[in-house]
Design an enzyme around this catalytic site. Structure first.
Site, PDB file in Angstrom:
ATOM      1  N   THR A  52       9.760  13.538  -1.911  1.00 31.78           N
ATOM      2  CA  THR A  52      10.053  12.304  -2.629  1.00 31.78           C
ATOM      3  C   THR A  52       8.860  11.964  -3.512  1.00 31.78           C
ATOM      4  OG1 THR A  52       9.187  10.771  -0.938  1.00 31.78           O
ATOM      5  CG2 THR A  52      11.478  11.517  -0.700  1.00 31.78           C
ATOM      6  N   GLY A  53       9.151  11.402  -4.675  1.00 32.95           N
ATOM      7  CA  GLY A  53       8.071  11.165  -5.628  1.00 32.95           C
ATOM      8  C   GLY A  53       7.503  12.477  -6.128  1.00 32.95           C
ATOM      9  N   GLY A  54       8.397  13.441  -6.395  1.00 31.77           N
ATOM     10  CA  GLY A  54       7.943  14.791  -6.725  1.00 31.77           C
ATOM     11  C   GLY A  54       7.912  15.136  -8.193  1.00 31.77           C
ATOM     12  N   THR A  55       8.109  14.154  -9.076  1.00 29.19           N
ATOM     13  CA  THR A  55       8.182  14.468 -10.501  1.00 29.19           C
ATOM     14  C   THR A  55       6.851  14.356 -11.234  1.00 29.19           C
ATOM     15  OG1 THR A  55       8.787  12.184 -11.052  1.00 29.19           O
ATOM     16  CG2 THR A  55      10.599  13.746 -10.638  1.00 29.19           C
ATOM     17  N   GLY A  77       2.834  14.633  -5.971  1.00 35.73           N
ATOM     18  CA  GLY A  77       4.132  15.145  -5.561  1.00 35.73           C
ATOM     19  C   GLY A  77       4.517  16.385  -6.342  1.00 35.73           C
ATOM     20  N   SER A 137      -3.422   6.596   2.083  1.00 38.64           N
ATOM     21  CA  SER A 137      -4.524   6.424   1.149  1.00 38.64           C
ATOM     22  C   SER A 137      -5.762   6.138   1.972  1.00 38.64           C
ATOM     23  CB  SER A 137      -4.239   5.240   0.213  1.00 38.64           C
ATOM     24  OG  SER A 137      -5.413   4.817  -0.460  1.00 38.64           O
ATOM     25  N   GLY A 143       2.185  13.856 -10.698  1.00 42.07           N
ATOM     26  CA  GLY A 143       1.001  13.701  -9.869  1.00 42.07           C
ATOM     27  C   GLY A 143       0.958  14.603  -8.653  1.00 42.07           C
ATOM     28  N   TYR A 152      -1.624  -3.577  -0.848  1.00 46.27           N
ATOM     29  CA  TYR A 152      -1.422  -2.133  -0.808  1.00 46.27           C
ATOM     30  C   TYR A 152      -2.036  -1.531   0.450  1.00 46.27           C
ATOM     31  CZ  TYR A 152      -1.962   2.796  -2.201  1.00 46.27           C
ATOM     32  OH  TYR A 152      -1.944   4.170  -2.246  1.00 46.27           O
TER      33      TYR A 152
END
Length: 259
Positions: free
Chosen positions: A17-20, A24, A143, A22, A156
């Site tokens: 997920t979030g692989g498009t 990911g 993080s 950076g 965050y």
């Protein structure tokens, strides 16, 4: 340019997920370059289109998905089952950070931060866990902000600390199936957004300089270095679960930068 595939993971299937973009995207490329089949998600239309073009002809499936939407998460589970069947790795990498001083956090920004980072991560793992093969792995991105504290990342930090706690509970829940759950905790990593939403070019430059100054190794990490840590947790660290692996250039280790 044709990518070199070494087939190390030729029998592996993964969801990122979030692989498009950076970190990911770096994980997606690392998996594909080793022969794995990958279903990746994103929300930004431009990033999704770029991923489809870049990955055309490879063992990659690109799916629009909003991590804050339980219907989208359910659709992700359905598409994963239909496309991949059983999976060996679930890498939960969707995240959102804003540089907001504690006194300026609003209900809306707080809710968005926790919806993306915390709610999305929890329900993605819950809904896709039945599709993980016994002996598989879950890796979540937190993080270095999930420990310690800083005024401008208070919300965050809390959201990522919750994900860190989730990983321990999930590790316990999935232990009977020998599924390992770990987190990778990056420091300053050189991605297009630097992990922070809404930065101007000047703000990004200042944030980059600050990161280099406080990192003992004197530089930012690369997405490829984070990807190497993710793949280690996913496939090599077979006696490790509930752990947190920092990829931070020494920030969290109380290492002094030489003068």
């Amino acid at each position: 340019m044709v990518a070199t595939v070494n087939n190390t993971y030729a029998d592996k299937k993964a969801v990122v997920t979030g692989g498009t973009h950076g970190m990911g995207r770096a994980v997606v490329h690392a998996l594909l370059d080793r022969g794995a089949e990958v279903l990746l998600t994103g929300r930004n239309p431009a990033n999704l289109a770029a991923a489809r073009t870049e990955l055309a002809g490879r063992r990659a499936h690109v799916l629009p998905s909003d991590a804050t939407d339980l219907a989208d998460i359910a659709e992700l589970a359905t598409r994963t089952a239909d496309t991949l069947g059983r999976i060996d790795l679930l890498f939960v990498n969707v995240g959102l950070a804003r540089l907001e001083p504690f006194a300026e956090v609003t209900e809306a920004s707080y809710d968005e931060t926790f919806a993306v980072n915390t709610k999305g991560a929890f329900f993605t793992v819950q809904r896709l866990a039945p599709l993980l093969a016994d002996g598989g792995a879950v890796v979540l991105t937190t993080s270095i902000a999930d420990e310690g504290g800083t005024d401008i990342l208070t919300a965050y930090s809390g959201a990522k600390a919750a994900v860190r706690a989730f990983a321990k509970g999930m590790a316990s829940a999935l232990l009977p199936r020998n599924i390992r759950v770990n987190v990778v905790a990056p420091g300053f990593v050189d991605t297009p957004t630097m992990g922070i939403a809404g930065l101007s070019a000047a703000e990004r430059a200042a944030f980059t300089a600050e990161g280099d100054a406080v990192t003992p190794m004197g530089r930012h990490g690369t997405p490829a270095e984070v990807a190497a840590a993710v793949l280690f947790l996913a496939f090599e660290a077979t006696f490790t679960t509930g752990a947190r692996l920092t990829v931070d250039g020494g920030i969290g280790q109380a290492i002094s930068r030489p003068r």
